[in-house]
Write a protein that holds these residues in place. Structure first.
Motif, PDB file in Angstrom:
ATOM      1  N   LEU A 130      42.364  46.105  41.926  1.00 16.32           N
ATOM      2  CA  LEU A 130      41.304  45.828  40.959  1.00 16.32           C
ATOM      3  C   LEU A 130      40.675  47.119  40.458  1.00 16.32           C
ATOM      4  CD1 LEU A 130      39.555  42.741  42.591  1.00 16.32           C
ATOM      5  CD2 LEU A 130      41.192  42.762  40.697  1.00 16.32           C
ATOM      6  N   ALA A 131      40.676  48.158  41.283  1.00 15.88           N
ATOM      7  CA  ALA A 131      40.153  49.455  40.838  1.00 15.88           C
ATOM      8  C   ALA A 131      40.979  49.992  39.684  1.00 15.88           C
ATOM      9  CB  ALA A 131      40.150  50.442  42.004  1.00 15.88           C
ATOM     10  N   ASP A 132      42.308  49.896  39.792  1.00 14.60           N
ATOM     11  CA  ASP A 132      43.170  50.328  38.691  1.00 14.60           C
ATOM     12  C   ASP A 132      42.858  49.521  37.434  1.00 14.60           C
ATOM     13  OD1 ASP A 132      45.067  52.467  39.410  1.00 14.60           O
ATOM     14  OD2 ASP A 132      45.754  51.087  40.947  1.00 14.60           O
ATOM     15  N   LEU A 133      42.763  48.213  37.570  1.00 12.87           N
ATOM     16  CA  LEU A 133      42.487  47.361  36.413  1.00 12.87           C
ATOM     17  C   LEU A 133      41.162  47.723  35.753  1.00 12.87           C
ATOM     18  CD1 LEU A 133      42.866  44.960  34.531  1.00 12.87           C
ATOM     19  CD2 LEU A 133      42.029  43.471  36.358  1.00 12.87           C
ATOM     20  N   GLU A 134      40.121  47.870  36.543  1.00 11.54           N
ATOM     21  CA  GLU A 134      38.802  48.159  35.979  1.00 11.54           C
ATOM     22  C   GLU A 134      38.788  49.514  35.278  1.00 11.54           C
ATOM     23  OE1 GLU A 134      36.006  47.607  39.132  1.00 11.54           O
ATOM     24  OE2 GLU A 134      36.202  45.415  39.110  1.00 11.54           O
ATOM     25  N   LEU A 135      39.463  50.501  35.850  1.00 11.37           N
ATOM     26  CA  LEU A 135      39.515  51.821  35.213  1.00 11.37           C
ATOM     27  C   LEU A 135      40.316  51.781  33.911  1.00 11.37           C
ATOM     28  CD1 LEU A 135      39.900  54.221  38.249  1.00 11.37           C
ATOM     29  CD2 LEU A 135      38.069  54.256  36.565  1.00 11.37           C
ATOM     30  N   VAL A 136      41.427  51.047  33.917  1.00 11.54           N
ATOM     31  CA  VAL A 136      42.225  50.938  32.693  1.00 11.54           C
ATOM     32  C   VAL A 136      41.415  50.274  31.589  1.00 11.54           C
ATOM     33  CG1 VAL A 136      44.277  49.914  31.641  1.00 11.54           C
ATOM     34  CG2 VAL A 136      44.416  50.896  33.933  1.00 11.54           C
TER      35      VAL A 136
ATOM     36  N   VAL B  81      47.391  33.420  48.016  1.00 13.49           N
ATOM     37  CA  VAL B  81      47.075  34.796  47.643  1.00 13.49           C
ATOM     38  C   VAL B  81      47.214  34.979  46.129  1.00 13.49           C
ATOM     39  CG1 VAL B  81      47.814  37.201  47.842  1.00 13.49           C
ATOM     40  CG2 VAL B  81      47.664  35.771  49.885  1.00 13.49           C
ATOM     41  N   MET B  82      48.281  34.457  45.546  1.00 15.07           N
ATOM     42  CA  MET B  82      48.512  34.594  44.105  1.00 15.07           C
ATOM     43  C   MET B  82      47.377  33.959  43.300  1.00 15.07           C
ATOM     44  SD  MET B  82      52.623  33.876  43.845  1.00 15.07           S
ATOM     45  CE  MET B  82      52.832  34.458  42.154  1.00 15.07           C
ATOM     46  N   LYS B  83      46.928  32.801  43.723  1.00 16.14           N
ATOM     47  CA  LYS B  83      45.824  32.139  43.010  1.00 16.14           C
ATOM     48  C   LYS B  83      44.563  32.986  43.055  1.00 16.14           C
ATOM     49  CE  LYS B  83      46.105  28.121  45.159  1.00 16.14           C
ATOM     50  NZ  LYS B  83      45.770  26.719  45.504  1.00 16.14           N
ATOM     51  N   LYS B  84      44.283  33.557  44.225  1.00 15.89           N
ATOM     52  CA  LYS B  84      43.089  34.387  44.357  1.00 15.89           C
ATOM     53  C   LYS B  84      43.231  35.666  43.547  1.00 15.89           C
ATOM     54  CE  LYS B  84      39.006  35.187  46.024  1.00 15.89           C
ATOM     55  NZ  LYS B  84      37.867  34.346  45.592  1.00 15.89           N
ATOM     56  N   GLU B  85      44.420  36.277  43.580  1.00 14.17           N
ATOM     57  CA  GLU B  85      44.658  37.476  42.780  1.00 14.17           C
ATOM     58  C   GLU B  85      44.466  37.183  41.292  1.00 14.17           C
ATOM     59  OE1 GLU B  85      47.892  40.010  45.438  1.00 14.17           O
ATOM     60  OE2 GLU B  85      48.601  38.438  44.085  1.00 14.17           O
ATOM     61  N   ALA B  86      44.947  36.041  40.850  1.00  7.75           N
ATOM     62  CA  ALA B  86      44.814  35.661  39.444  1.00  7.75           C
ATOM     63  C   ALA B  86      43.343  35.490  39.068  1.00  7.75           C
ATOM     64  CB  ALA B  86      45.586  34.372  39.176  1.00  7.75           C
ATOM     65  N   GLU B  87      42.581  34.817  39.923  1.00 10.63           N
ATOM     66  CA  GLU B  87      41.150  34.618  39.658  1.00 10.63           C
ATOM     67  C   GLU B  87      40.423  35.958  39.558  1.00 10.63           C
ATOM     68  OE1 GLU B  87      39.901  32.245  42.918  1.00 10.63           O
ATOM     69  OE2 GLU B  87      40.880  30.404  42.189  1.00 10.63           O
ATOM     70  N   LEU B  88      40.697  36.853  40.504  1.00 16.47           N
ATOM     71  CA  LEU B  88      40.020  38.147  40.520  1.00 16.47           C
ATOM     72  C   LEU B  88      40.417  39.005  39.317  1.00 16.47           C
ATOM     73  CD1 LEU B  88      40.315  38.966  44.332  1.00 16.47           C
ATOM     74  CD2 LEU B  88      38.226  38.371  43.081  1.00 16.47           C
ATOM     75  N   ALA B  89      41.688  38.929  38.930  1.00 13.62           N
ATOM     76  CA  ALA B  89      42.139  39.706  37.771  1.00 13.62           C
ATOM     77  C   ALA B  89      41.428  39.248  36.504  1.00 13.62           C
ATOM     78  CB  ALA B  89      43.653  39.581  37.611  1.00 13.62           C
ATOM     79  N   VAL B  90      41.332  37.943  36.324  1.00 17.31           N
ATOM     80  CA  VAL B  90      40.631  37.405  35.141  1.00 17.31           C
ATOM     81  C   VAL B  90      39.163  37.822  35.160  1.00 17.31           C
ATOM     82  CG1 VAL B  90      39.865  35.297  33.998  1.00 17.31           C
ATOM     83  CG2 VAL B  90      42.223  35.485  34.801  1.00 17.31           C
ATOM     84  N   GLU B  91      38.538  37.715  36.324  1.00 17.44           N
ATOM     85  CA  GLU B  91      37.132  38.086  36.453  1.00 17.44           C
ATOM     86  C   GLU B  91      36.914  39.581  36.180  1.00 17.44           C
ATOM     87  OE1 GLU B  91      36.009  36.922  40.370  1.00 17.44           O
ATOM     88  OE2 GLU B  91      36.167  34.764  39.954  1.00 17.44           O
ATOM     89  N   SER B  92      37.928  40.400  36.467  1.00 15.86           N
ATOM     90  CA  SER B  92      37.806  41.850  36.325  1.00 15.86           C
ATOM     91  C   SER B  92      38.250  42.363  34.958  1.00 15.86           C
ATOM     92  CB  SER B  92      38.601  42.553  37.430  1.00 15.86           C
ATOM     93  OG  SER B  92      38.087  42.215  38.705  1.00 15.86           O
ATOM     94  N   GLY B  93      38.558  41.453  34.045  1.00 16.54           N
ATOM     95  CA  GLY B  93      38.813  41.865  32.671  1.00 16.54           C
ATOM     96  C   GLY B  93      40.245  41.851  32.196  1.00 16.54           C
ATOM     97  N   ALA B  94      41.172  41.311  32.988  1.00  9.81           N
ATOM     98  CA  ALA B  94      42.561  41.245  32.541  1.00  9.81           C
ATOM     99  C   ALA B  94      42.648  40.479  31.224  1.00  9.81           C
ATOM    100  CB  ALA B  94      43.424  40.556  33.597  1.00  9.81           C
ATOM    101  N   ASP B  95      43.481  40.964  30.325  1.00 10.77           N
ATOM    102  CA  ASP B  95      43.715  40.268  29.065  1.00 10.77           C
ATOM    103  C   ASP B  95      44.785  39.204  29.209  1.00 10.77           C
ATOM    104  OD1 ASP B  95      42.029  41.857  27.044  1.00 10.77           O
ATOM    105  OD2 ASP B  95      43.111  43.418  28.127  1.00 10.77           O
ATOM    106  N   GLY B  96      45.512  39.257  30.298  1.00 15.77           N
ATOM    107  CA  GLY B  96      46.532  38.257  30.543  1.00 15.77           C
ATOM    108  C   GLY B  96      47.139  38.437  31.914  1.00 15.77           C
ATOM    109  N   LEU B  97      47.887  37.425  32.348  1.00 15.09           N
ATOM    110  CA  LEU B  97      48.533  37.435  33.653  1.00 15.09           C
ATOM    111  C   LEU B  97      50.041  37.331  33.487  1.00 15.09           C
ATOM    112  CD1 LEU B  97      46.214  34.927  35.583  1.00 15.09           C
ATOM    113  CD2 LEU B  97      45.975  37.415  35.380  1.00 15.09           C
TER     114      LEU B  97
END
Length: 245
Positions: free
Chosen positions: A40-46, A74-90
Motif C-alpha cells: 500500500l505504501a507503493d500505491l499511495e506514493l505512486v 486475503v485477495m478480498k482484503k487486498e482488493a478492499e484496501l487497494a480501492v480504499e488507498s486510491g487504486a484506479d482499478g484492480l
C-alpha cells in the motif's frame, strides 16, 4: 493513439514510467514470480507522484491461479484496501483447478472494485477455450483482458491475438502483452489491429552493498546484487513508435 501500459514493480518504477510517457501503470511486486500484490505504501506514493491511472495487481502468491479459501480471503482484503488507498482499478484472474474461470470468485472481486476498472490478467492464457472465457468475462462485467494469445510471447501467436480482439468487440478491451519490445512492436500492431499494449521497460541496476559478498539471501534464480528499474528512455522510445498509429 494506442495506449501504453507499463508493468511496474515499485513506486520508483511507476514514477519513471510516468516520466517516460506511459498512459497507465500496472503496479505489482515480485515481478520475478509473475507479479504479486504490491504494498500500500507503493500505491499511495505512486498516486501522490503521478496523475495517470494505476491498476493494482491482486495476486497472493505465484504458482498458478487456483486459490484456497484462505488465499481468497486475503485477495478480498487486498482488493478492499487497494480501492480504499486510491487504486484506479484492480487486476486479477481466478481459475478453477480445471483451468476454467471461477465465475463466483471473480464476480466477488468485481463487486469489491465497485466503479473502478477491472482487468482479467494473463491467467486467461491457460484457459481451455479463450472464446468461452471471453464470454464469461463479459458476463462478469470486467473492462479488460491482458493476454499474450495463449503463448509465452504474443508475437508467436498473432493470428489468435487478432481473433481475440475481434471477438471481444466493443464490450471488452484487449491489451496485448508478453515479450513486446521495440523491435517487434510495429509487426504486432499491424498484424492484430490492437489498440493497447502492455510491457515492461526494465534496465538492470547494481546494488554495490552486495558486491564481493558470499552470503545468500535469495533463491538461486534471483541475483544477490542486481535488481531491475524501469528505464525512462525505454518508455519514451516505445511511446514514440506508438505515436505513429
Amino acid at each position: 493513439m494506442i495506449k501504453l501500459e507499463i508493468c511496474c514493480a515499485s513506486a520508483a518504477d511507476a514514477v519513471n514510467a510516468f516520466k517516460g510517457g506511459a498512459d497507465r501503470i500496472e503496479l505489482n511486486s515480485a515481478i520475478a514470480y509473475g507479479g504479486l500484490t504490491p504494498s500500500l505504501a507503493d500505491l499511495e506514493l505512486v498516486k501522490a507522484k503521478t496523475n495517470i491511472p494505476v491498476m493494482v495487481m491482486i495476486r497472493p502468491r505465484s504458482g498458478g491461479f487456483s486459490y484456497s479459501k484462505m488465499e481468497f480471503e486475503v485477495m478480498k482484503k487486498e482488493a478492499e484496501l487497494a480501492v480504499e488507498s486510491g487504486a484506479d482499478g484492480l487486476v486479477f484472474g481466478i481459475l478453477k483447478e480445471n483451468r476454467e474461470l471461477d465465475l463466483r470468485r471473480n464476480r466477488i472481486l468485481k463487486e469489491i472494485a465497485g466503479d473502478k476498472e477491472t482487468v482479467f490478467h494473463r491467467a486467461f492464457d491457460i484457459v481451455p477455450d479463450p472464446f468461452a472465457a471471453l464470454d464469461k468475462i463479459k458476463e462478469i462485467g470486467m473492462d479488460r483482458v491482458l493476454t499474450s494469445a495463449l503463448a509465452n510471447k504474443v508475437a508467436d501467436n498473432l493470428q489468435l491475438a487478432k481473433e481475440i480482439i475481434a471477438y471481444a468487440g466493443e464490450e471488452l478491451e484487449i491489451v496485448l502483452g508478453g515479450g513486446i519490445r521495440e523491435h517487434n512492436l510495429k509487426e504486432i500492431i499491424e498484424q492484430t489491429n490492437c489498440r493497447e499494449v502492455h510491457l515492461s521497460a526494465f534496465n538492470k541496476k547494481v546494488d554495490k552493498s552486495m558486491l564481493k559478498q558470499k552470503l545468500k539471501f535469495n533463491s538461486d534464480c534471483i541475483s544477490e546484487f542486481e535488481y531491475k528499474l524501469t528505464d525512462i528512455q525505454k518508455v519514451k522510445s516505445v511511446k514514440e513508435i506508438l505515436s505513429h498509429y
